[in-house]
Enzyme design. Structure first.
Site, PDB file in Angstrom:
ATOM      1  N   GLU A 280       6.001   9.996 -13.496  1.00  0.00           N
ATOM      2  CA  GLU A 280       7.124  10.419 -12.655  1.00  0.00           C
ATOM      3  C   GLU A 280       8.430  10.431 -13.450  1.00  0.00           C
ATOM      4  O   GLU A 280       9.297  11.273 -13.216  1.00  0.00           O
ATOM      5  CB  GLU A 280       7.225   9.489 -11.425  1.00  0.00           C
ATOM      6  N   GLU A 283       8.420  13.508 -15.548  1.00  0.00           N
ATOM      7  CA  GLU A 283       8.719  14.645 -14.677  1.00  0.00           C
ATOM      8  C   GLU A 283      10.213  14.697 -14.362  1.00  0.00           C
ATOM      9  O   GLU A 283      10.849  15.755 -14.416  1.00  0.00           O
ATOM     10  CB  GLU A 283       7.905  14.475 -13.382  1.00  0.00           C
ATOM     11  N   CYS A 302       5.394   8.575  -3.262  1.00  0.00           N
ATOM     12  CA  CYS A 302       4.393   7.501  -3.148  1.00  0.00           C
ATOM     13  C   CYS A 302       4.046   7.207  -1.706  1.00  0.00           C
ATOM     14  O   CYS A 302       3.007   6.627  -1.418  1.00  0.00           O
ATOM     15  CB  CYS A 302       4.913   6.200  -3.737  1.00  0.00           C
ATOM     16  N   SER A 322       8.159  14.759  -6.017  1.00  0.00           N
ATOM     17  CA  SER A 322       7.448  14.545  -7.274  1.00  0.00           C
ATOM     18  C   SER A 322       6.008  14.998  -7.089  1.00  0.00           C
ATOM     19  O   SER A 322       5.398  14.731  -6.055  1.00  0.00           O
ATOM     20  CB  SER A 322       7.484  13.063  -7.633  1.00  0.00           C
ATOM     21  N   LYS A 361      -1.690   5.227   4.516  1.00  0.00           N
ATOM     22  CA  LYS A 361      -2.553   5.350   3.337  1.00  0.00           C
ATOM     23  C   LYS A 361      -3.961   5.781   3.743  1.00  0.00           C
ATOM     24  O   LYS A 361      -4.680   6.382   2.956  1.00  0.00           O
ATOM     25  CB  LYS A 361      -2.599   4.028   2.567  1.00  0.00           C
ATOM     26  N   GLU A 364      -3.609   9.378   3.964  1.00  0.00           N
ATOM     27  CA  GLU A 364      -3.505   9.948   2.615  1.00  0.00           C
ATOM     28  C   GLU A 364      -4.882  10.044   1.963  1.00  0.00           C
ATOM     29  O   GLU A 364      -5.241  11.076   1.383  1.00  0.00           O
ATOM     30  CB  GLU A 364      -2.571   9.093   1.753  1.00  0.00           C
ATOM     31  N   GLU A 369      -6.548  17.233  -0.429  1.00  0.00           N
ATOM     32  CA  GLU A 369      -6.081  17.317  -1.822  1.00  0.00           C
ATOM     33  C   GLU A 369      -6.714  16.235  -2.691  1.00  0.00           C
ATOM     34  O   GLU A 369      -6.758  16.375  -3.905  1.00  0.00           O
ATOM     35  CB  GLU A 369      -4.556  17.138  -1.892  1.00  0.00           C
ATOM     36  N   CYS A 511       7.015  -1.017   1.399  1.00  0.00           N
ATOM     37  CA  CYS A 511       5.607  -1.298   1.714  1.00  0.00           C
ATOM     38  C   CYS A 511       5.405  -2.732   2.205  1.00  0.00           C
ATOM     39  O   CYS A 511       4.468  -2.988   2.965  1.00  0.00           O
ATOM     40  CB  CYS A 511       4.737  -1.054   0.498  1.00  0.00           C
TER      41      CYS A 511
END
Lengths: 678, 165
Positions: A280, A283, A302, A322, A361, A364, A369, A511
């Protein structure tokens, strides 16, 4: 000299010290008045009436809705108050599915706890069994309306903290319910699955969708090599489930516990957090030096609830996210691709479990993907609460467990990876890396100014800072909740602020305040967990992700160059737009006639704001003027998920974006009229 | 006006109504009232559209639309028959009137609207016409001192009137 202002509570004189309401004052006096609907971080609702007190000259009032006034004489325990509280409990219980033994919230339910505390042994009003359907539509949450007591906590956390408002009250009186619009299930509306509703729900009405059974099955399958990854926030919270203080840091206990329940190998998500930071930061520096501000500010990605939020609400910023996968998914990617090879296990026999503080999560891990050939990179996601349940199920004495180290090769991490669990942690980790990469000279001793960035720490909603990194001014913002993220986006859009990097974590505190964490998870608890993670960081020999020797080894062995082709294919992804609510389009013709040309104009939020209604009217006019009403099926529709090209029109199955009012004549002539003439 | 034009006109009206009232949250109820006057109910997709246009959460708009008895989320018939079942009407046997109309129109179980979308039959808590109890109102017209027979005769008149047209 000013006289101390006081309130008399049950004969005791209690000083007023800025308490916002009488309830807080009573609790300060050491009397734990019961509540369902009161949360210090939400607005006062005053619905449950459990906190009633008797005030001289005022009578019986809900203490949460009363300002403490000097000289008030308050009683909290009278026969009448006792009868009121008990009656309220009985009425709530009469409308509540009382199948406690099979309830996910059994033992942690506020209603159960208060019924026991008040000795309710008989419910005089019978038992209503509405038998409403249970919503298991999302991988993250389960909503059981039969257990809802209408306290509105979920409505307020979703509306006030996250500023989304997926849930609200509907209907009235005895028919009142709480839920998404039109009684839809959560998967069909704009819920980001952050789970904050579940973390404030006092009963089992909104709970975490459990993956415990799936994980047991894998553990007990002799073919499966079960590997776990543990997120940073778990190590400072799991202890709470076993009677320890919030912030009791015990990474070794977490590893030992997972091993003891049968997980074969335990790795650290902090390791892949380091990997995320390396990618990251590269990037970010690339975007920063490109000379164009097109993809700046760079948004962190994230947090899966935040990513879904951008997909639904701010698709114009998708390119700013990102492209790095989150640490959880980076772990999934490297485990599925390389770990099997390292361990000599067939990839399909590798079962990857995450232990996360988070419900999103789960969503996710289930995203398309992050799957190859239909198999998700991460097979199952357990929350801190679910892991605690598994440990309890085995009967293992958590306190007697010896500590154990994380396994290699993904078990060594730096302090930068650890602080990922705190709001501001990802930004700080990237700043550490950027400071290292941009530093004019390398020194063996790292100056503190390149390691600790106080500006991004703390639990404020929006944190802003300008940090000088080797002569470069980096402007950053940290959003601590989705409500705060909305505010950051507003500042960007209004031109009030310019940022280079923006970190967003959806849950208050980051988190460590995730919905999968032990309950309660209020501000004080979050503060302690936050501090514990910073302490863990301070204790590390290595505090910058680039210094992680195992990250370097992973690049050398498998990933090639940082930001390179191989790294990109394994560690990066892209996101798309997503409609907010499933539903019908606005039809202007009731009959379906074959041979009609189908023309849909999107009136979803993005397209609407870009003037799609004017396009629709323009087309209506032209269709009518040319007498084509019976040959064109014109309708308004909601969202083709092409929001970045809004406004969109779909003509005969193909979508055309970025249509302006000047284009209407051309669109009508060439794409509608010409087709019909053919 | 063709049905398609009429439907488009209705949707244009929705936009005009929103423009007239503005997008403040406090304008929601008057907007819903006027939109319902256009459609005779509040269709789900139109509520979603109103939420979009006003920048409100759809759940909030749904909450308001279901809170007030004046709003309906299901289509209503051309004639909305409301039989008063307030105290005064109730003691004068308003439920017999209600049941007579329902059985005449063949409305059973949970149905309140006839399949041909001509009649919707409901009860209402009080019309404020206690002096002529039992009362009923059809669209905007009040009928007093109802009996099952009189009510059925009124329904017949309406049926015949529509048959002629």
């Amino acid at each position: 000299m000013s006289v101390q202002q006081t309130v008399v509570i049950d004969g005791l004189s209690v000083p007023i010290e800025g308490e916002r309401n009488l309830l807080e004052l009573v609790r300060k006096a050491g009397i734990d008045l019961p509540t369902f609907c009161y949360h210090s971080e939400l607005s006062v609702y005053g619905a449950c009436r459990m906190c009633v007190v008797e005030i001289d000259k005022m009578g019986i009032v809900a203490s949460c809705t009363v300002q403490p006034q000097p000289g008030m004489v308050v009683r909290t325990n009278t026969e009448q108050l006792r009868v009121i509280r008990r009656t309220i409990l009985e009425l709530l219980l009469a409308n509540h599915d009382r199948d406690c033994t099979t309830c996910d919230k059994n033992g942690a339910c506020k209603l159960q706890e208060l019924a026991r505390r008040f000795g309710v042994q008989d419910v005089r009003f019978g038992q209503e069994d509405a038998g409403l359907p249970i919503d298991r539509s999302t991988p993250a949450l389960v909503r059981d309306p039969n257990k809802c007591i209408l306290c509105g906590d979920c409505v307020r956390v979703c509306g006030e903290v996250q500023k989304i408002g997926v849930l609200d009250f509907a209907y009235r009186g005895s028919d009142a319910t709480v839920g998404p619009a039109f009684g839809k299930c959560l998967a069909d509306v704009d819920c980001v699955q952050c789970g904050q509703c579940a973390s404030v729900c006092p009963t089992g009405a909104i709970t975490i969708h459990s993956d415990v059974d799936r994980v047991w099955k894998a553990i007990h399958d002799p073919k499966m090599k079960v590997v776990a990854q543990v997120a940073p926030a778990i190590r400072v919270a799991l202890g709470e489930e076993f009677g320890h203080e919030p912030g009791w840091a015990a990474p070794g206990k977490v590893v030992a516990a997972l091993k003891s329940i049968g997980v074969d190998m335990v790795f650290d998500t902090c390791f892949t957090a380091d990997l995320t930071v390396v990618e990251e930061t590269a990037e970010f520096l690339e975007r920063l030096s490109s000379g164009s501000r097109e993809r700046l500010p760079q948004f962190t990605s994230c947090c899966p609830a935040w990513v879904k939020y951008v997909e639904q609400y701010h698709p114009n910023y998708l390119a700013n996210l990102s492209s790095c996968k989150s640490p959880q998914q980076m772990f999934g990617a490297v485990a599925r691709r390389f770990l099997g090879r390292e361990l000599g296990v067939e990839p399909e026999n590798l079962y990857v479990v995450s232990v996360m503080p988070c419900t999103a999560k789960k969503f996710e891990a289930a995203r398309e993907e992050f799957a190859s050939d239909g198999r998700p990179d991460v097979d199952a996601v357990l929350t801190t609460q679910e892991l605690a349940r598994m440990i309890r199920e085995t009967g293992i004495d958590f306190d007697k467990l010896p500590i154990a180290p994380f396994d290699l090769p993904f078990g060594v991490s730096t302090g930068a990876g650890m602080i990922f669990g705190n709001s501001g942690g990802v930004a700080e980790a990237v700043l550490r890396a950027a400071a290292e990469l941009l530093a004019p000279e390398k020194t063996s001793e790292i100056p503190r100014s390149r390691l600790v960035f106080e500006e991004v720490r703390g639990l404020d909603g929006v944190k802003e800072a300008t940090v000088n990194i080797a002569g470069n001014e980096v402007r950053l913002a940290v959003a601590n909740s989705l409500g705060a993220a909305a505010e950051v986006l507003r500042r960007i859009e209004s031109g009030e602020a310019v940022y280079d990097i923006v970190e967003v974590m959806s849950c208050p505190g980051g988190c460590i305040g995730g919905a999968g964490q032990p309950s309660p998870s209020h501000l004080e608890v979050r503060k302690q967990r936050t501090q514990a993670l910073y302490d863990v960081d301070t204790m590390q020999m290595l505090r910058r992700s680039h210094d992680n020797p195992y990250v370097k080894a992973l690049y050398d062995r498998y990933l090639g160059d940082v930001g390179g082709k191989k790294a990109h294919s394994a560690l990066h992804t892209s996101y798309g737009t997503r409609r907010r609510i499933a539903g019908e389009e606005i039809k202007f013709s009731s009959e379906e006639v074959d041979g009609k040309l189908d023309v849909g104009v999107c009136v979803g939020t993005c397209c609407y704001l870009h003037g799609s209604y004017d396009l629709l009217r323009g087309l209506m006019d032209r269709v009518a003027r040319h007498g084509l009403t019976d040959r064109v099926d014109l309708h308004a529709t909601f969202c083709f998920e092409q929001c970045e090209h809004s406004p969109n029109i779909e003509i005969g199955g193909s979508i055309r974006g970025n249509v302006t009012e000047e284009d209407i004549d051309e669109v009508f002539e060439k794409e509608i009229r010409a087709r019909l003439v053919e | 006006m063709t049905p398609v034009e009429a439907a488009q006109r209705k949707f244009e009206r929705v936009n005009e109504i929103i423009e007239e009232h503005g997008r403040e949250q406090s304008a929601l109820i008057p907007i819903l009232q006027e939109v319902q006057a256009e459609y005779r109910y509040l269709p789900e997709e139109i509520l979603t559209y109103i939420a979009t246009a006003m920048g409100l959460s759809v759940a909030t708009v749904f909450g308001v639309a279901t809170f007030y008895a004046q709003f309906s989320l299901s289509p209503k018939g051309k004639y909305v028959v409301r039989v008063c079942d307030g105290t005064a009407c109730h003691v004068r046997h308003s439920m017999r009137v209600y049941e007579a109309i329902r059985s005449k129109l063949n409305l059973r179980d949970g149905r309140f609207t006839t399949p041909d979308m001509m009649f919707t039959v409901e009860t209402v808590a009080c019309l404020g016409a206690c002096g002529v109890a039992p009362a009923m109102v059809i669209n905007d017209e009040v009928y007093g001192k109802m009996t099952p027979e009189a009510a059925c005769a009124i329904i017949d008149t309406l049926l015949n009137r529509d048959g002629e047209n």
